[in-house]
Design an enzyme around this catalytic site. Structure first.
Site, PDB file in Angstrom:
ATOM      1  CG  HIS A 132      -1.805   1.176   1.349  1.00 19.62           C
ATOM      2  ND1 HIS A 132      -3.051   1.235   0.762  1.00 19.62           N
ATOM      3  CD2 HIS A 132      -1.630   2.375   1.980  1.00 19.62           C
ATOM      4  CE1 HIS A 132      -3.602   2.412   1.024  1.00 19.62           C
ATOM      5  NE2 HIS A 132      -2.755   3.119   1.763  1.00 19.62           N
ATOM      6  CD  GLU A 133       2.172   3.839   3.497  1.00 16.79           C
ATOM      7  OE1 GLU A 133       2.771   4.893   3.240  1.00 16.79           O
ATOM      8  OE2 GLU A 133       0.968   3.811   3.789  1.00 16.79           O
ATOM      9  CG  HIS A 136       0.236   6.075  -0.837  1.00 16.79           C
ATOM     10  ND1 HIS A 136      -0.882   6.656  -1.393  1.00 16.79           N
ATOM     11  CD2 HIS A 136      -0.186   5.517   0.340  1.00 16.79           C
ATOM     12  CE1 HIS A 136      -1.922   6.480  -0.601  1.00 16.79           C
ATOM     13  NE2 HIS A 136      -1.530   5.788   0.463  1.00 16.79           N
ATOM     14  CD  GLU A 195      -5.188   6.191   1.824  1.00 15.92           C
ATOM     15  OE1 GLU A 195      -5.272   4.984   2.089  1.00 15.92           O
ATOM     16  OE2 GLU A 195      -4.125   6.821   1.910  1.00 15.92           O
TER      17      GLU A 195
END
Length: 273
Positions: A132-133, A136, A195
């Site tokens: 997830h990071e 980003h 997100e």
């Protein structure tokens, strides 16, 4: 040229300059192909990421738990292998801090805090957080947020562009934009769209890396439950969520499970934390 005409000329030039910069800054996010406004050259973002990462490590302490550090490194390398950024100089660090957080700076500089590992439970849970990071950073969401803020003050940004210089605070803004700890100021909030995009890219990455994507909804549910309890969930507090997040991830599981089955190795949930 009188004062009024001069002001009108400067205003017009700023609009033209901003239009040119905005056109030049049009990019698309990986996987989702969403159009983005990115005014900061990626090379500068990578340089800032390297500098910010070193500064963060110098102010923190690396974990002394070698087994967990190796576990984090192993998960990170598997995600990096499918991220399609061979130009990144990937680093994966486990920080000795009970903060429930993680971040990835431009260039593949990834850190996860010991405090979040119990909620991860296993390798797949770590993969959910790290992917997830990483998503980003791959989608340059921090750079996108910085660009949106820069676009608000077009004249100042245009002056910096013309002069070829950038404000000294740009590194701090980058750290805020990618969620590197509250000590650097108030974090810039990701939008719900970013997100959702990080969830989409992240679950794709972890599946391609060989981790069971079904771990993703479970991880976010655990954090949701934690947020409702007495203990604050710092990771989720800086990553806004809503009641539809788990539902959206369930829908993404159809494609993610196909990618998982096509992975060179199916690792399932991996080793327990």
């Amino acid at each position: 040229m009188n004062a009024l005409s001069r002001r009108q000329f400067i205003k017009h030039a700023s609009y033209v300059g901003m239009g040119t910069l905005c056109c030049g800054g049009c990019k698309t996010a990986p996987v989702t192909k969403r159009p983005q406004l990115l005014l900061i050259p990626e090379g500068q973002e990578l340089s800032l990421g390297q500098s910010a990462f070193q500064e963060t490590l110098s102010k923190g302490q690396l974990s002394q738990n070698q087994r967990l550090a190796d576990l984090v490194g192993r998960v990170g390398k598997r995600i990096a292998s499918v991220a399609d950024r061979s130009d990144y100089q990937w680093e994966f660090k486990l920080l000795a801090d009970q903060t429930q957080n993680a971040f990835c700076l431009p260039g593949g500089k990834v850190a996860i805090y010991e405090g979040i590992l119990p909620i991860c439970e296993d390798e797949a849970g770590i993969a959910v957080v790290m992917a997830h990071e990483v998503a980003h950073a791959l989608a340059r969401h921090g750079g996108e947020r910085m660009s949106q803020n820069m676009a608000v003050d077009g004249a100042k940004m245009l002056a910096e562009k013309i002069a070829g210089t950038y404000a000294p605070s740009r590194k701090e803004l980058l750290m805020q934009a990618y969620g590197v700890g509250s000590k650097y100021g108030v974090l810039l909030p990701y939008s719900r769209k970013q997100e959702s995009e990080a969830d989409h890219i992240g679950i794709t990455l972890m599946a391609q890396a060989g981790y069971d994507p079904n771990a993703a909804p479970g991880f976010w549910k655990r954090f949701g439950d934690l947020k409702q309890g007495n203990q604050p969930a710092e990771f989720m507090s800086t990553h806004p969520s809503d009641a539809h997040r788990a539902e959206a991830l369930q829908e993404l599981l159809v494609d993610a499970n196909q990618l998982y089955q096509q992975a060179s190795m199916q690792l399932g949930y991996g080793e327990r934390v």
